[in-house]
Design an enzyme around this catalytic site. Structure first.
Site: not given
Ligand SMILES: *Cc1c(COP(=O)(O)O)cnc(C)c1O
Length: 373
Positions: A44, A267, A315, A139
């Site tokens: 991801k 800055y 930036m 979550r």
């Molecule tokens: C992001 C994620 C992972 C991987 O997590 P890491 O801590 O980067 O190994 C695994 N399972 C789910 C559901 C996730 O959202």
């Protein structure tokens, strides 16, 4: 869609780039894959900033059999690049995305009746789904876990193949008791699902922390993300595995000047030279994902030595106090990675500003071309 990795190196006029060592990805995939479980490469967020397609391909070469993504869009990118492995979308599909996700053989996650209904109206024929159980992360997923078996049963009766049942840990890298409790809740739900006539082929739970620390959570498949990139999920976790950080962020000095003691720079003039010094300008800034909070805090490697960031990160550029070292325009700068005998890790930068390596690498922007080796 514009893809940084598809740009030719000759188009990269600004000397700022990220190198991704795909052999490091393959090495990490090999050391993380348990003998008895499959490996899902979690790619991801553009492969945590490393490049999702390239990382997925490398991980698959090294034994991964699944890819995991957060977004349907991310799954589609992998499919357009010709990746054929099963791809799990780790949360429920957004309303309206079901038909396109299924047309590209993305594997949906389900955990709500609404989600299941939307999926059912988008498909004809048995589609594999994974049911996500909330065992304490709170979550997404079915809560309480005791409700998961009946839900899985409904999914099956609606014509889906409940291929997977999974959960996600909240503290696998830092707390054993919580992780064990979550695993217990999950295994109880899996047992009850079986008793209700649902037989998921793939049970999975382990993120990087659990893959490294909790072999009893490996089950049928592990889902490491950060460790695949060679970054420890927390300090010291995974040191025994010899994970290799895959990402190096480089640039080149674009300007150098000698300034007298007392001059202030950048800055807000938040940094004042205590002695005469060489000041180097580096063409990287917060618009590239280099955090502005590293103002007066971060350091970079030039000439094999560590030098502090002088003043406000802007930036597009930042300034470095090189003290008495006469730096040349064009010299290589390492923002993350090794140079000489020193290393700056993504997690080190994260710690300086109260975050984690995950956030540092995943925020390296599209403006920084990725080169693969
Ligand atoms: C992001 C994620 C992972 C991987 O997590 P890491 O801590 O980067 O190994 C695994 N399972 C789910 C559901 C996730 O959202």
């Amino acid at each position: 869609m514009w893809r940084p990795s598809e740009r030719k190196v000759s188009e990269d006029f600004r000397p700022t780039w990220v190198e991704v060592d795909l052999e490091a990805i393959r090495h990490n995939a090999r050391v993380l894959k348990p003998e008895t479980a499959e490996l899902m490469a979690v790619v991801k967020a553009n492969g945590y900033g490393h490049g999702d397609v390239e990382v997925a391909r490398a991980a698959i070469e090294a034994g991964a059999t699944w890819c995991g993504v957060a977004l349907v869009e991310e799954g589609l990118r992998l499919r357009s690049a010709g990746i054929e492995a099963p791809i799990l979308v780790l949360s429920e599909l957004p309303a309206g995305s079901e038909a396109v996700a299924l047309a590209h053989r993305l594997t949906p996650t389900v955990y709500s009746d609404g989600g299941l209904e939307r999926l059912a109206s988008a498909t004809r024929g048995p589609v594999p789904v994974h049911v996500k159980v909330d065992t304490g992360m709170h979550r997404v997923g079915i809560w309480p876990p005791e409700d998961a078996p009946a839900f899985a049963r409904r999914a099956q009766e609606a014509g889906f193949e409940v291929e997977g049942l999974f959960t996600h840990f909240a503290r696998s890298e830092e707390d054993e008791a919580t992780t064990k409790e979550q695993l217990e809740r999950f295994l109880d739900a899996a047992d009850a699902a079986r008793a209700a006539g649902v037989r998921p082929r793939v049970l999975h739970a382990a993120n990087s922390g659990a893959t490294i620390l909790h072999p009893e959570s490996h089950l049928d498949l592990v889902r490491p993300g950060i460790a695949l990139y060679g970054i420890e999920p927390a300090p010291g976790i995974g040191a025994h595995l010899g994970l290799c950080p895959a990402l190096t962020w480089r640039s080149r000095v674009s300007a150098v000047k000698r300034l007298p003691a007392g001059e202030a720079v950048s800055y807000g003039h938040r940094y004042r030279l205590e002695r005469d010094a060489w000041l180097a300008t580096v063409p990287v800034g917060y618009a590239d994902g280099y955090p502005r909070q590293l103002t007066n805090l971060g350091s970079v490697l030039i000439g094999g030595r560590r030098h502090g960031i002088a003043g406000t990160v802007t930036m597009d550029q930042l300034l470095v106090d090189c003290a008495d070292e006469e730096i040349q325009v064009g010299e290589e700068v390492v923002l993350i990675g090794n140079q000489g005998d020193d290393t700056i890790g993504a997690d080190e930068l994260g710690r300086l500003i109260g975050t984690i390596g995950y956030e540092i690498v995943s925020r390296v922007g599209d403006r920084v071309p990725r080169r693969y080796g």
